[in-house]
Design an enzyme around this catalytic site. Structure first.
Site, PDB file in Angstrom:
ATOM      1  N   GLY A  20       0.774  -1.239   0.000  1.00 40.05           N
ATOM      2  CA  GLY A  20       0.000   0.000   0.000  1.00 40.05           C
ATOM      3  C   GLY A  20       0.801   1.281   0.000  1.00 40.05           C
ATOM      4  N   PRO A  35       4.707  -5.116  -0.888  1.00 38.00           N
ATOM      5  CA  PRO A  35       4.561  -3.948  -1.768  1.00 38.00           C
ATOM      6  C   PRO A  35       4.375  -4.366  -3.217  1.00 38.00           C
ATOM      7  CG  PRO A  35       6.870  -4.293  -1.235  1.00 38.00           C
ATOM      8  CD  PRO A  35       6.101  -5.358  -0.491  1.00 38.00           C
ATOM      9  N   GLY A  36       3.494  -3.690  -3.918  1.00 38.80           N
ATOM     10  CA  GLY A  36       3.304  -3.952  -5.344  1.00 38.80           C
ATOM     11  C   GLY A  36       3.569  -2.668  -6.123  1.00 38.80           C
ATOM     12  N   ARG A  37       2.611  -1.752  -6.019  1.00 41.54           N
ATOM     13  CA  ARG A  37       2.687  -0.482  -6.729  1.00 41.54           C
ATOM     14  C   ARG A  37       4.023   0.234  -6.539  1.00 41.54           C
ATOM     15  NH1 ARG A  37      -1.797   2.513  -7.868  1.00 41.54           N
ATOM     16  NH2 ARG A  37      -2.932   1.349  -6.290  1.00 41.54           N
ATOM     17  N   TYR A  47     -10.887   4.820 -11.733  1.00 36.18           N
ATOM     18  CA  TYR A  47     -10.968   5.594 -10.497  1.00 36.18           C
ATOM     19  C   TYR A  47     -10.325   6.974 -10.585  1.00 36.18           C
ATOM     20  CZ  TYR A  47      -7.545   1.745  -9.564  1.00 36.18           C
ATOM     21  OH  TYR A  47      -6.597   0.766  -9.644  1.00 36.18           O
ATOM     22  N   CYS A  63     -14.027   3.407 -27.946  1.00 38.83           N
ATOM     23  CA  CYS A  63     -15.376   3.949 -28.108  1.00 38.83           C
ATOM     24  C   CYS A  63     -16.060   4.099 -26.760  1.00 38.83           C
ATOM     25  CB  CYS A  63     -16.166   3.054 -29.036  1.00 38.83           C
ATOM     26  SG  CYS A  63     -15.382   2.932 -30.637  1.00 38.83           S
ATOM     27  N   GLU A  64     -15.550   4.984 -25.949  1.00 41.39           N
ATOM     28  CA  GLU A  64     -16.092   5.322 -24.636  1.00 41.39           C
ATOM     29  C   GLU A  64     -15.696   6.761 -24.375  1.00 41.39           C
ATOM     30  OE1 GLU A  64     -17.504   3.610 -21.817  1.00 41.39           O
ATOM     31  OE2 GLU A  64     -17.971   2.031 -23.259  1.00 41.39           O
ATOM     32  N   TYR A  97      -0.310  -1.733 -12.377  1.00 43.07           N
ATOM     33  CA  TYR A  97      -1.732  -1.836 -12.698  1.00 43.07           C
ATOM     34  C   TYR A  97      -2.072  -1.227 -14.057  1.00 43.07           C
ATOM     35  CZ  TYR A  97      -1.672  -2.906  -7.720  1.00 43.07           C
ATOM     36  OH  TYR A  97      -1.374  -3.455  -6.492  1.00 43.07           O
TER      37      TYR A  97
HETATM   38  C1  LIG Z   1      -2.829  -5.414  -3.844  1.00 44.36           C
HETATM   39  C2  LIG Z   1      -2.266  -6.026  -2.638  1.00 44.36           C
HETATM   40  C3  LIG Z   1      -0.984  -5.692  -2.213  1.00 44.36           C
HETATM   41  C4  LIG Z   1      -0.140  -4.647  -2.894  1.00 44.36           C
HETATM   42  O1  LIG Z   1      -0.686  -3.376  -2.766  1.00 44.36           O
HETATM   43  P1  LIG Z   1       0.123  -2.120  -3.365  1.00 44.36           P
HETATM   44  O2  LIG Z   1      -0.743  -0.972  -3.059  1.00 44.36           O
HETATM   45  O3  LIG Z   1       0.242  -2.362  -4.831  1.00 44.36           O
HETATM   46  O4  LIG Z   1       1.429  -2.066  -2.683  1.00 44.36           O
HETATM   47  C5  LIG Z   1      -0.477  -6.349  -1.119  1.00 44.36           C
HETATM   48  N1  LIG Z   1      -1.189  -7.296  -0.465  1.00 44.36           N
HETATM   49  C6  LIG Z   1      -2.425  -7.641  -0.850  1.00 44.36           C
HETATM   50  C7  LIG Z   1      -3.148  -8.695  -0.120  1.00 44.36           C
HETATM   51  C8  LIG Z   1      -3.004  -7.020  -1.939  1.00 44.36           C
HETATM   52  O5  LIG Z   1      -4.241  -7.362  -2.304  1.00 44.36           O
END
Ligand SMILES: *Cc1c(COP(=O)(O)O)cnc(C)c1O
Length: 428
Positions: A243, A285-287, A328, A355-356, A384
């Site tokens: 997050g 962490p992802g994002r 979003y 087409c939106e 994403y």
């Molecule tokens: C999406 C998600 C993450 C990663 O969230 P980011 O905002 O991209 O860092 C981590 N854990 C879980 C369970 C998620 O669903």
């Protein structure tokens, strides 16, 4: 410098973006390996090397090509998958099973079977029926898996509603009502088919304030204490989710230490007071690993100046390669890559070709005069973007090129029309 301007042209990780657009075609995703590795290095410095018994599980859903999983493997990271498809991608490159964690609010029996067959490291149980399902599969296969419970700490984080996950009214996690969570924990502890390790939370995404993480942590530590008191059980692992926020426009990105240092201090103090060895600490962490490592390149086509209203500048991609603005109201910044140091002279709206009417990538951006054939670059599209891409209007999904200090290689080739028809069957 990952991003720089030379002779009016935008360079990214040492590569000329205008030349890349010519060589690989547009729309195109660029990913900077240097930036991705830089994020992992920061996590190593402020978390992994600083505290023992810690892990980073990259949340694969942010950007999930095999090449990304290979970088995670090489950098010693774990990965967090949320589907059979992500798991399959990991299996395809021989990603070490014990370093894979499986999240998701509705894991399918076939997905759980594949995960258990592969010997996956952790399953994060997200609902009350899931334990029984896992037990049945493990019984049939003569296996045992390590599990955590994802709980809903009931904190509200300050982000768009669609990416808030930790509040009580959520499809994710198990609510912390005593008559719900304690029997669930007891059942997992007693099970012959799972090793119960501890708890998981994930409060939301794109957060720039550590308040929700710290609040959720307090709640989970209180739960740990209650589990010890009521059930005499010491947890051995806590997962604090992901997050961590990034820069799309003018956000003030906080270093990982802003989140990790106070959380780790709280955790270490808590377990010292409790007289218990600190459990393993995992984050997901992802994002924050991939967002800023990505740039999308487009070619500008049709330009419509609706006098006194708005000037629309169309590009050759749109909501099919980046749905976040339409989904979003996500905001981005961009530049004309071949006029990267020219002063803005007008305010325009960058729209896609779908087409939106909602297919707008950037509303009201100041740019030098845009002309058909210019290369337009949008920043911070590494997370994403590709993973949410679609074939709407039967637009092919763009290619991905991985950049590193002036070198570039294709890691996902552009979909062809034939690729799009590959699964279709025309009835006789
Ligand atoms: C999406 C998600 C993450 C990663 O969230 P980011 O905002 O991209 O860092 C981590 N854990 C879980 C369970 C998620 O669903």
């Amino acid at each position: 410098m990952i991003k720089e301007v030379k002779n009016g042209v935008l360079y990214f990780d040492g590569c000329n973006t205008v030349e890349l657009a010519k060589e690989y075609g547009t729309p195109l995703y660029l990913m900077s390996e240097s930036d991705i590795v830089g994020q992992f290095t920061q996590l190593k410095d402020c978390f992994l090397s600083k505290y023992t018994n810690t892990r980073v599980a990259y949340a694969a859903k942010a950007f999930s090509p095999m090449a990304m999983f290979a970088i995670c493997q090489r950098e010693g990271m774990c990965i967090d998958v949320v589907s059979g498809g992500e798991l399959y991608t990991a299996m395809k490159i021989g990603f070490p099973a014990e370093r894979i964690e499986f999240n998701g609010n509705n894991k399918l029996p076939c997905e759980l079977e594949a995960a258990i067959d592969y010997g996956i490291g952790r399953i994060i149980i997200d609902g009350l029926q899931e334990l029984a399902l896992i037990e049945r599969i493990c019984r049939e296969k003569g296996k045992k898996v390590q599990v955590l419970y994802r709980v809903t700490p009931g904190v509200k984080s300050d982000s768009h509603d669609y990416i808030v996950t930790g509040k009580k009214d959520s499809k994710f996690g198990i609510p912390l009502d005593e008559d719900v969570i304690f029997p669930a924990v007891e059942a997992a502890i007693a099970s012959d088919y799972v090793d119960f390790l501890g708890f998981h939370f994930h409060v939301g995404s794109q957060l720039h304030d550590n308040g929700s993480h710290l609040q959720a942590l307090d709640i989970i530590l209180n739960l740990v204490k209650q589990v010890k008191e009521h059930l005499g059980y010491d947890v051995t692992e806590l997962n604090l989710g992901g997050g961590f926020g990034v820069v799309y426009t003018d956000e003030n990105r906080k270093p990982y230490s802003y989140f990790m240092t106070p959380m780790m201090e709280k955790i270490e103090g808590f377990f010292t007071d409790l007289g218990v060895v600190r459990p393993a600490i995992v984050i997901e962490p992802g994002r924050s690993i991939v967002a800023e490592a990505g740039i999308s390149l487009y070619t500008i086509g049709s330009i419509k100046d609706i006098r006194g209203v708005r000037k629309y500048v169309s590009v050759d991609g749109g909501m099919t390669d980046n749905i976040r603005p339409a989904l979003y109201q996500a905001q981005y910044r961009g530049v004309i890559a071949n006029k990267a140091d020219a002063e803005p002279t007008e305010t325009v709206t960058i729209c896609g070709k779908c087409c939106e009417s909602g297919d707008v990538l950037i509303r009201d951006i100041g740019l030098p005069e845009a002309e058909a054939g210019d290369t337009f670059a949008i920043f911070s599209t590494g997370a994403y973007g590709l993973t949410m891409a679609s074939n709407y209007n039967k637009n092919p999904i763009p290619a991905v090129v991985l950049l590193k200090e002036g070198s570039h290689k294709l890691i996902v080739r552009r979909q062809s029309y034939e690729d799009m028809l590959a699964c279709e069957v025309l009835p006789e």
